[in-house]
Motif scaffolding. Structure first.
Motif, PDB file in Angstrom:
ATOM      1  N   GLY A 107      -1.898 -14.068   1.545  1.00  0.00           N
ATOM      2  CA  GLY A 107      -0.559 -14.154   0.669  1.00  0.00           C
ATOM      3  C   GLY A 107       0.039 -12.717   0.050  1.00  0.00           C
ATOM      4  N   HIS A 108       1.284 -12.622   0.127  1.00  0.00           N
ATOM      5  CA  HIS A 108       1.658 -11.371  -0.555  1.00  0.00           C
ATOM      6  C   HIS A 108       2.657 -11.880  -1.718  1.00  0.00           C
ATOM      7  CE1 HIS A 108       0.074  -9.859   3.124  1.00  0.00           C
ATOM      8  NE2 HIS A 108      -0.007  -8.685   2.528  1.00  0.00           N
ATOM      9  N   MET A 109       2.765 -11.110  -2.690  1.00  0.00           N
ATOM     10  CA  MET A 109       3.764 -11.223  -3.971  1.00  0.00           C
ATOM     11  C   MET A 109       4.319  -9.914  -4.183  1.00  0.00           C
ATOM     12  SD  MET A 109       1.349 -13.869  -6.201  1.00  0.00           S
ATOM     13  CE  MET A 109       2.871 -14.308  -7.280  1.00  0.00           C
ATOM     14  N   ASP A 110       5.645  -9.717  -4.026  1.00  0.00           N
ATOM     15  CA  ASP A 110       6.474  -8.306  -4.387  1.00  0.00           C
ATOM     16  C   ASP A 110       6.156  -7.261  -3.254  1.00  0.00           C
ATOM     17  OD1 ASP A 110       8.002  -9.542  -6.274  1.00  0.00           O
ATOM     18  OD2 ASP A 110       6.191  -9.120  -7.732  1.00  0.00           O
ATOM     19  N   GLY A 111       5.525  -7.894  -2.234  1.00  0.00           N
ATOM     20  CA  GLY A 111       5.370  -6.965  -1.057  1.00  0.00           C
ATOM     21  C   GLY A 111       3.849  -6.595  -0.875  1.00  0.00           C
ATOM     22  N   ARG A 112       3.217  -7.044  -1.975  1.00  0.00           N
ATOM     23  CA  ARG A 112       1.723  -6.671  -1.986  1.00  0.00           C
ATOM     24  C   ARG A 112       0.785  -7.763  -1.885  1.00  0.00           C
ATOM     25  NH1 ARG A 112       1.301  -2.423  -0.411  1.00  0.00           N
ATOM     26  NH2 ARG A 112      -0.791  -2.356  -0.926  1.00  0.00           N
ATOM     27  N   PRO A 113      -0.436  -7.490  -1.336  1.00  0.00           N
ATOM     28  CA  PRO A 113      -1.434  -8.609  -1.264  1.00  0.00           C
ATOM     29  C   PRO A 113      -1.605  -9.427  -2.610  1.00  0.00           C
ATOM     30  CG  PRO A 113      -2.248  -6.796  -0.212  1.00  0.00           C
ATOM     31  CD  PRO A 113      -0.976  -6.341  -0.894  1.00  0.00           C
TER      32      PRO A 113
END
Length: 441
Positions: free
Chosen positions: A206-212
């Motif tokens: 999963g990614h949040m704000d483009g980061r893992p």
């Protein structure tokens, strides 16, 4: 019609849409006119750059609930219980904070999100085979979000309790019962629940704000509510079985409307047994979605057309991505128009917003609504185990009518809808994100 499933075209569209909605990677499978078509684009993890393939496993999140509901229905068809069997009859040790609910809440209440049990208890009870049993024991302190059976509010806890019912009646842990009841009979090779099994395959991060995301997945105790990992084709095969008698003698019993959703603008107008029910241009749509930590899943089924679509993604603006892809795909396959997402009205609507100001709270979320410059502003923060894993939300709510509002967090392309309403006893609630949250101050 052949153009709609031309492989190069749909691969290109998937690539184009993930770029537009900043989705690191996605996988799509759909059944149409008897054939299953599979597509993949992007990467499983932006740090590793490993490409998504059609056999990659994603977290399907709460689509798992339909699998758990199906397990219960298999037991119903075998005569081991009914939908109106009290939970306490199967689980004598079961309890919640309200003693009357403890005695009277039924299996139907659990599977239709009408129990009123405050449903977002995310509790890590360990990795052992007794984790679901321990979770249900911890429900003894759960208060009521609303009185039993009076409205609909999404309840993860109810499905973990339902998973424990499966364990008691099958004599197996939920994961093993799932394999025996559904996964193996359908011949699914890319559907698993435990990370040690998932890591044998290509699997999405999963990614949040483009980061893992900071963690890969949720705690094992939430299994029956949302821990299946699968490739889209396996999810399509599961749904396809619901179009015939591949699993249940009468799967359509699960599509019977059980309760109206107070906010029909989010994902559907009614809830069946496990399934969400909606209507597009007069046609029944049976669906469910799922969100975990930085991953999002969607499953749609159109009975009568034998069309099933599953879309899995690992971050970005997933709600808008799902809407855009569904709009284009269902138009091409069936000439079927997906309703647009509710947004602000063309002409401003004036209403008294002061009456809705205050604090609304349930397990896992606190919402503070204030009025500034005549506009209703919402601030929502995650509490409990998911605090820090979910970002706070802050946005203005624009009135659509006296009780319905639309709002959009900064940077998000998709609008959210909220409905204010009262129970029969006059208790005020906001319905947002398929959950009813009471006003407490």
């Amino acid at each position: 019609m052949a153009e709609a499933v031309e492989p190069r075209r749909w691969h290109a569209r998937l690539e184009g849409l993930i770029a537009e909605y900043e989705v690191p990677g996605a996988s799509l499978a759909f059944l149409h006119e008897g054939e299953v078509h599979e597509f993949a684009a992007g990467v499983l993890n932006v740090d590793t750059g490993v490409e998504v393939t059609t056999d990659s496993l994603f977290q399907i999140g709460s689509i798992t609930k339909v699998w758990t509901a199906t397990q219960i229905m298999l037991l119903v068809e075998r005569g081991e219980l009914t939908l109106d069997t009290p939970v306490a009859e199967v689980l004598p040790e079961f309890a919640v904070a309200d003693p009357e609910v403890t005695k009277t809440v039924t299996i139907r209440h659990l599977l239709t999100h009408t129990s009123g049990i405050d449903g977002d208890l995310f509790l890590d009870t360990g990795r052992g085979d007794d984790c679901v049993e321990k979770y249900v024991r911890a429900c003894a302190d759960l208060p009521q979000n609303h009185p039993l059976g009076v409205t609909q509010s999404y309840c993860n806890s109810g499905f973990v309790i339902a998973g424990r019912v499966v364990e008691r009646l099958t004599g197996k842990v939920w994961d093993a019962a799932l394999r025996e009841q559904i996964i193996e009979p359908l011949g699914l090779t890319h559907t698993w629940t435990l990370p040690e099994d998932v890591l044998r395959f290509r699997s999405a991060m999963g990614h949040m704000d483009g980061r893992p995301a900071p963690v890969w997945g949720l705690m094992r105790s939430g299994g029956p509510a949302g821990l299946i990992c699968a490739r889209p084709a396996d999810v399509v095969a599961f749904a396809r079985a619901h179009l015939g008698t591949g699993l249940l003698t009468d799967p359509r019993a699960m599509w019977e409307p059980q309760v109206d959703v107070p906010n029909p603008h989010t994902i559907g107008k009614q809830w069946g047994i496990g399934w969400i029910l909606n209507e597009w241009e007069g046609r029944l749509i049976v669906s469910h979605g799922g969100n975990t930590i930085g991953q999002a899943a969607m499953l749609w089924m159109v009975p009568g057309s034998e069309t099933v679509v599953c879309l899995l993604a690992n971050g970005g603006h997933t709600a808008a991505f799902q809407q855009a892809l569904a709009t284009e795909l269902f138009d091409d396959l069936l000439g079927l128009a997906v309703p647009p997402v509710l947004g602000p009205p063309a002409e401003p609507f004036e209403t008294d917003v002061e009456r809705y100001a205050g604090v609304y709270e349930r397990a896992g979320t606190r919402m503070t609504l204030t009025v500034r410059d005549g506009r209703l502003a919402l601030f929502a923060e995650a509490t409990g185990a998911l605090a820090g894993l979910q970002p706070d939300l802050a946005f203005d709510l624009v009135p659509v009518d006296d009780t319905t509002f639309a709002g959009r967090p900064e940077g998000e392309p998709q609008w959210l809808s909220a409905v204010f309403y009262e129970l029969a006893d006059g208790s005020p609630y906001i319905h947002l994100g398929v959950r009813a949250t009471p006003k407490i101050a």
